[in-house]
Write an enzyme that holds these catalytic residues in place. Structure first.
Site, PDB file in Angstrom:
ATOM      1  N   CYS A  88      -2.449  -6.319  -1.683  1.00 38.70           N
ATOM      2  CA  CYS A  88      -1.568  -5.698  -2.487  1.00 38.70           C
ATOM      3  C   CYS A  88      -0.792  -5.790  -3.455  1.00 38.70           C
ATOM      4  O   CYS A  88      -0.128  -6.657  -3.837  1.00 38.70           O
ATOM      5  CB  CYS A  88      -0.566  -5.732  -1.621  1.00 38.70           C
ATOM      6  SG  CYS A  88       0.549  -4.239  -2.610  1.00 38.70           S
ATOM      7  N   LEU A  89      -1.983  -5.679  -4.372  1.00 39.58           N
ATOM      8  CA  LEU A  89      -2.154  -5.452  -6.092  1.00 39.58           C
ATOM      9  C   LEU A  89      -1.529  -4.151  -7.607  1.00 39.58           C
ATOM     10  O   LEU A  89      -2.894  -3.438  -6.997  1.00 39.58           O
ATOM     11  CB  LEU A  89      -2.483  -6.558  -6.842  1.00 39.58           C
ATOM     12  CG  LEU A  89      -3.265  -7.061  -8.175  1.00 39.58           C
ATOM     13  CD1 LEU A  89      -1.364  -7.981  -7.986  1.00 39.58           C
ATOM     14  CD2 LEU A  89      -4.075  -8.316  -7.883  1.00 39.58           C
TER      15      LEU A  89
END
Ligand code: ZN
Ligand code: ZN
Ligand code: ZN
Ligand code: ZN
Ligand code: ZN
Ligand code: ZN
Lengths: 220, 494
Positions: A88-89
Site C-alpha cells: 500500500c503506497l
C-alpha cells in the site's frame, strides 16, 4: 522500438550504470516488462541486513499508468501484506507520476521500510501490532528479516530448514509463555497462535485482554 | 380497420392526465445538458471575472455546487483556485492557450527519454514534456481511468490542464476528446440531484426529475422514468435497480433484493425450470410463461407455483398468492419458528421468481406468437395490423408479470391486516387475469375460431390492463396516503 520499450530498457541500463545506488533491476526472461527488483533493507531498521526482492510488472500503458510492484520476499510491515506481498503506497496508485522511474519507485519502497504508515495499512493485524507495541513489533520484523531476507544466495536447504523449524511463536510476534499457557488448557498450538495474533496479545495490550476473551476466541 | 380504431380496442379510461403511479420528468439530450452546464460556467465566469476555462475547473472542483463555490471563493479566492489545480501565478487567460515551444537546444523528454521530439508542451508551471507523451498520457487518463481532471505529469505538481489544452493535444483524436466531454457532462449530471444519466450502455441521454431528488420523496413515489432515446430505456430515478419496480418503493425493493441475495442458497432450487409432476412423478419442463401445467404423461393439471391442482385456481377460493400465516403463529420453539419464517419467505420468493422467469420466457412466447400471427394472416383475411392484438397481448402479459413480481416483494413486508388483504385481493385478481390471458395465448389456433379468439384476447387484454392499472394506482395512492404498514422498519417510515 516503441516508446515504452525504449524507456524501460533505458531505465534498466541507467540503474545498472549507477554504481552509487544499491538498487538492482534484473530481467526475469527476455521481456523487459516483467522484472525483478531488489534492494538492501535500510540501516537502523528491523530490516537491516536483509535483501528484499520485488516483483515488477510494466503495464501496457506505462509510464502513464503506474508500475505494478509487490514484495517477493516476505516482509513484516504495516503497509505490506504479510501473506501476498501486496504494497500500500500512494505513488503506486493515485500519486503516480509518469516522471517517476522504476528505480525511484524502488527507493520509495526502501524508505517505506524506514517509515511505515500504520494509518493507511495493508495488513491490519501487523499495523495493530506496530501501533500498540512498537518494541515487540520490531522484534518480529527483525525475526522475519532473519528468516526470509538474509543472504538470498545461501537460501538453500539450511534456511528452508530454518523456515520450517522457524519459531512460529516468534514469527507471530507472540511470547512463548502466553502460547504455552493456553496450549496447556488443551487447545491446539496453531490455533492458540492464530487467536493470540488476531487479538494482538502483545506488550501492554496483554493487560487489556481477559483470559475469558481468549478462550472465547479459541472456541470460535 | 385503421390504427386508431385498433388502439381504441385497448383504451383504458384514465381519470386524469397524470396517474398517481406516474411521475413528471423530462428527458434531456447531451447537448441540452451541456447548455445547462455552460450556463453555470458563464454565471461563475461573470461573477468572478475569470475566463470560462477557469470557471469550469473551479466548478468541477466544487462538484458544480455554485453556492458553495461562491462562498468559498469570497472567503479565500487564492486557496480555492490553487486547490482546483489552477495556476495562481499567471492570469488565468494565458494558460488557456497551450504554449508550443520549438526547442532551441536539444530537449530530452523526461518521460520517453527521446531527444528527437521537436514539439513540446507545458502548462503554466513550465514542466515541459514532449507532445506525444502528453497525448499518450491524456488518452490513458481519459480512457483507462475515466479521469476528467488531467493533471500535469510532473511529480507532485497539481496543476490541472484546462479544456482548451486538452482539446489541443487531442486535436487528432476526436473520439477521446468526445469521451472527455462526456466524462465532464457525466460529472455534472452526477453532481446534480435533479439529474440522472441513462444507465443503458452507450446511451448519452439524461433524465431530469426534481420531484424524486430528495430521499424523503422516495418513501411516497416510485420514480420510474425512461430516457428520450428509446421507450425501452426505462429505469428507476431513485435507485440503481434495473428497469421498472413499480408498485413497490425503492427502499422496500432494495431490502427484498438483498434478502434474496442473502438467502439465494436456500431458494435456488426454486429457480430450476423442471419439476416433478405431483401425481406421477415424471419430469416436466416449463416452456412458455403460463403457470397452468398439464403433465404430458398422466394429464394431471396443476399450478406450477404451488403445485396444487389447477382446478382450484379457477374458482373463488383461489389463494395461490396468499401465504397462510397460521402455521407461523402455531410455531412455538425456535426451530419450527425459523422453519416457518423460511417457508414464509419461500412462499413469496417462489412467486416472485416465477413471474420473473415467466417474463423471461415471454420472449419465447413472443416468437411463437409471431408465428401464429403469420399463420393467421394466411388462414384468415386479417391484415397485418389486425393481427397485432396478439403482440399487444404478449406485451401486456410481460408488463403485468413485472408488476406481479414486485407485488410479492411488497406483500412480504406488508403488515398483516385489512390493508394487506385488500392489496392481496388486487394482486390475486391481476394474477388470475394474467394467467388466463397467458393460457389463451398458448392455446392452438383453428382457422374458424380466429374471430372469436381475437375478440377474447382483445377483451382479456383490456381486462388485464385494467387490473394492472388498479394494482399500480391503488398501491401508489396507498403510499401517498400513508396507508401501508410494514412488518419491519423501512427507510423513510416511522
Ligand atoms: Zn516524451
Ligand atoms: Zn507541472
Ligand atoms: Zn437511454
Ligand atoms: Zn427505485
Ligand atoms: Zn403426471
Ligand atoms: Zn397455484
Amino acid at each position: 522500438m516503441d516508446a515504452r520499450r525504449r524507456r524501460v530498457m533505458k531505465e534498466i541500463a541507467d540503474c545498472k550504470n549507477d554504481k552509487s545506488s544499491n538498487i538492482r533491476i534484473d530481467m526475469i526472461d527476455d521481456s523487459p516488462f516483467h522484472l525483478n527488483g531488489s534492494f538492501p533493507g535500510p540501516e537502523d531498521t528491523p530490516y537491516q541486513g536483509g535483501h528484499f526482492e520485488v516483483d515488477i510488472v510494466i503495464p501496457p500503458t506505462y509510464p502513464f499508468q503506474p508500475v505494478k510492484m509487490k514484495f517477493i520476499t516476505k516482509v513484516y510491515h504495516p503497509n505490506v501484506s504479510s501473506a501476498s506481498g501486496a504494497i500500500c503506497l500512494d505513488i503506486l496508485k493515485d500519486a503516480w507520476s509518469p516522471v517517476l522511474t522504476l528505480k525511484s519507485t524502488l527507493i520509495s519502497l526502501q524508505s517505506l521500510l524506514c517509515s511505515p504508515e500504520p494509518n493507511d495499512p495493508q495488513d491490519a493485524e501487523v499495523a495493530k501490532h506496530f501501533t500498540t507495541s512498537k518494541g515487540s513489533f520490531d522484534d518480529t520484523a527483525r525475526y522475519w528479516t532473519q528468516i526470509y531476507a538474509v543472504d538470498p544466495s545461501a537460501r538453500g536447504k539450511s534456511s528452508e530448514k530454518l523456515q520450517s523449524a522457524g519459531d512460529e511463536v516468534a514469527m507471530a510476534g507472540l511470547e512463548k509463555a502466553h502460547v504455552d499457557q493456553f496450549e496447556a488448557l488443551g487447545f491446539e498450538r496453531g490455533k492458540v497462535i492464530d487467536a493470540l495474533r488476531r487479538l494482538n496479545y502483545r506488550g501492554a495490550n496483554v493487560a487489556n485482554i481477559t483470559e475469558d476473551r481468549i478462550v472465547e476466541e479459541l472456541l470460535k | 380497420m385503421d390504427m386508431d380504431a385498433f388502439n381504441d380496442d385497448f383504451k383504458v379510461t384514465s381519470k386524469g392526465k397524470h396517474k398517481s403511479y406516474e411521475i413528471d420528468y423530462e428527458s434531456l439530450t447531451q447537448g441540452a445538458v451541456e447548455k445547462l452546464m455552460q450556463a453555470d460556467i458563464e454565471h461563475i465566469s461573470g461573477i468572478f471575472g475569470v475566463d470560462e476555462n477557469t470557471a469550469s475547473l473551479l466548478l468541477r472542483y466544487m462538484n458544480w455546487n455554485k453556492e458553495r463555490l461562491i462562498e468559498k471563493y469570497m472567503d479565500n479566492a487564492a486557496s480555492v483556485t490553487s486547490s482546483a489545480g489552477i495556476s495562481p501565478l499567471e492570469p488565468p487567460t494565458s494558460q488557456s492557450q497551450a504554449p508550443i515551444r520549438s526547442s532551441i537546444e536539444a530537449f530530452v523528454c523526461p518521460i520517453c527519454f527521446d531527444d528527437s521530439q521537436t514539439k513540446t508542451l507545458c502548462l503554466s508551471c513550465d514542466h515541459t514534456f514532449c507532445a506525444s507523451c502528453w497525448i499518450a498520457y491524456a488518452t490513458s487518463k481519459i480512457r483507462d481511468d475515466q479521469e476528467m481532471a488531467i493533471r500535469c505529469m510532473a511529480e507532485g505538481c497539481s496543476l490541472v490542464a484546462p479544456d482548451l489544452f486538452v482539446r489541443s493535444i487531442l486535436e487528432e483524436d476526436t473520439t477521446t476528446w468526445d469521451r472527455f466531454r462526456e466524462l465532464v457532462i457525466r460529472h455534472f449530471v452526477a453532481s446534480n440531484p435533479n439529474l440522472k444519466y441513462c444507465p443503458y450502455p452507450s446511451c448519452t441521454h439524461t433524465v431530469s426529475c426534481p420531484s424524486a431528488s430528495s430521499k424523503s420523496s422516495l418513501a411516497t413515489v416510485v420514480p420510474t422514468v425512461a430516457c428520450g432515446a428509446s421507450a425501452t430505456h426505462k429505469f428507476c430515478f431513485g435507485c440503481p435497480i434495473d428497469g421498472d419496480h413499480r408498485p413497490v418503493i425503492c427502499g422496500v425493493a432494495k431490502m427484498w433484493l438483498k434478502k434474496c441475495r442473502d438467502d439465494s442458497e436456500t431458494a435456488n432450487w426454486i429457480k430450476s425450470n423442471t419439476k416433478e409432476c405431483s401425481k406421477c412423478q415424471s419430469t416436466i419442463e416449463k416452456n412458455g410463461g403460463c403457470n397452468h401445467m398439464t403433465c404430458k404423461k398422466c394429464k394431471h393439471e396443476f399450478c406450477w407455483v404451488c403445485m396444487g391442482p389447477w382446478i382450484e385456481h379457477g374458482t373463488a377460493w383461489y389463494s395461490c398468492n396468499r401465504y397462510d400465516e397460521k402455521d407461523g403463529v402455531d410455531a412455538r420453539d425456535a426451530q419450527s419458528k425459523s422453519r416457518a419464517s423460511l417457508e414464509r419467505y419461500l412462499h413469496y420468493y417462489n412467486r416472485w421468481a416465477n413471474h420473473e422467469q415467466s417474463a423471461k420466457l415471454s420472449i419465447e412466447l413472443y416468437s411463437k406468437t409471431e408465428k401464429k400471427m403469420e399463420e393467421m394472416q394466411i388462414t384468415s383475411d386479417l391484415t397485418w395490423i389486425e393481427v397485432q392484438f396478439m403482440k399487444k397481448a404478449v406485451d401486456e402479459v410481460e408488463k403485468c408479470r413485472m408488476t406481479l413480481k414486485w407485488t410479492y416483494a411488497m406483500a412480504y413486508y406488508l403488515d398483516k391486516g385489512n390493508e394487506k388483504e385488500l392489496f392481496e385481493d388486487n394482486q390475486r385478481d391481476l394474477e388470475r387475469a394474467v394467467e388466463d390471458l397467458s393460457e389463451l395465448l398458448e392455446s392452438p389456433i383453428e382457422a374458424e375460431n380466429i374471430p372469436t379468439l381475437r375478440q377474447k384476447v382483445t377483451d382479456k387484454t383490456v381486462y388485464v390492463q385494467k387490473r394492472n392499472e388498479i394494482v399500480l394506482e391503488d398501491t401508489a395512492n396507498g403510499f401517498l396516503e400513508g396507508r401501508w404498514q410494514w412488518n419491519c422498519s423501512v427507510d423513510g417510515f416511522d
